[in-house]
Scaffold this motif. Structure first.
Motif, PDB file in Angstrom:
ATOM      1  N   UNK A  97      34.875  17.992  33.771  1.00  0.00           N
ATOM      2  CA  UNK A  97      35.385  18.204  34.982  1.00  0.00           C
ATOM      3  C   UNK A  97      35.936  19.721  35.136  1.00  0.00           C
ATOM      4  N   UNK A  98      35.208  20.494  35.998  1.00  0.00           N
ATOM      5  CA  UNK A  98      35.834  21.957  36.060  1.00  0.00           C
ATOM      6  C   UNK A  98      35.804  22.174  37.474  1.00  0.00           C
ATOM      7  N   UNK A  99      36.528  23.513  37.712  1.00  0.00           N
ATOM      8  CA  UNK A  99      36.431  23.907  39.186  1.00  0.00           C
ATOM      9  C   UNK A  99      35.105  24.320  39.588  1.00  0.00           C
ATOM     10  N   UNK A 133      33.503  25.422  54.328  1.00  0.00           N
ATOM     11  CA  UNK A 133      34.620  25.365  55.181  1.00  0.00           C
ATOM     12  C   UNK A 133      35.690  24.606  54.197  1.00  0.00           C
ATOM     13  N   UNK A 134      35.182  23.391  53.900  1.00  0.00           N
ATOM     14  CA  UNK A 134      36.487  22.689  53.152  1.00  0.00           C
ATOM     15  C   UNK A 134      36.953  23.322  52.041  1.00  0.00           C
ATOM     16  N   UNK A 135      36.321  24.106  51.295  1.00  0.00           N
ATOM     17  CA  UNK A 135      36.799  24.887  50.226  1.00  0.00           C
ATOM     18  C   UNK A 135      37.698  25.984  50.673  1.00  0.00           C
ATOM     19  N   UNK A 154      41.229  22.652  46.860  1.00  0.00           N
ATOM     20  CA  UNK A 154      40.645  22.671  45.434  1.00  0.00           C
ATOM     21  C   UNK A 154      39.188  21.941  45.318  1.00  0.00           C
ATOM     22  N   UNK A 155      38.410  22.669  44.842  1.00  0.00           N
ATOM     23  CA  UNK A 155      37.012  21.736  44.685  1.00  0.00           C
ATOM     24  C   UNK A 155      36.719  21.804  42.971  1.00  0.00           C
ATOM     25  N   UNK A 156      36.514  20.451  42.650  1.00  0.00           N
ATOM     26  CA  UNK A 156      36.196  20.096  41.214  1.00  0.00           C
ATOM     27  C   UNK A 156      34.530  19.599  41.257  1.00  0.00           C
TER      28      UNK A 156
END
Length: 86
Positions: A12-14, A56-58, A64-66
């Motif tokens: 799991x990462x950005x 847009x969410x990011x 944060x997006x993973x």
């Protein structure tokens, strides 16, 4: 004894904007679930619109997006979230 499938190695990462193409198949699947449940509301999938929504969410403040990736590369999942203090 029970046969157990060994766990699938993953990381799991950005999620960076250049990863959004990896996330797109997952977005299509989510859209299909919503469209099956509410065909009166959800139109056909539009990749450009799905990616625009993700961007847009990011870009929301504090977002944060993973991205979860299998060891051999395919995206297994993603999350976009923000923590709100109350």
């Amino acid at each position: 004894g029970h046969d157990r499938t060994p766990p699938m190695p993953f990381a799991i990462r950005d999620a960076a904007p250049e990863d959004f193409g990896l996330i797109l198949p997952l977005l299509r699947g989510l859209h299909a679930l919503h469209a099956d449940a509410r065909p009166d509301v959800m139109g056909p999938p539009d990749d450009a619109a799905l990616l625009a929504d993700l961007r847009a969410l990011r870009q929301e403040e504090g977002a944060t997006a993973l991205l979860a990736l299998a060891a051999d590369g395919p995206a297994l999942g993603y999350a976009v979230f923000a923590i709100e203090e109350r």
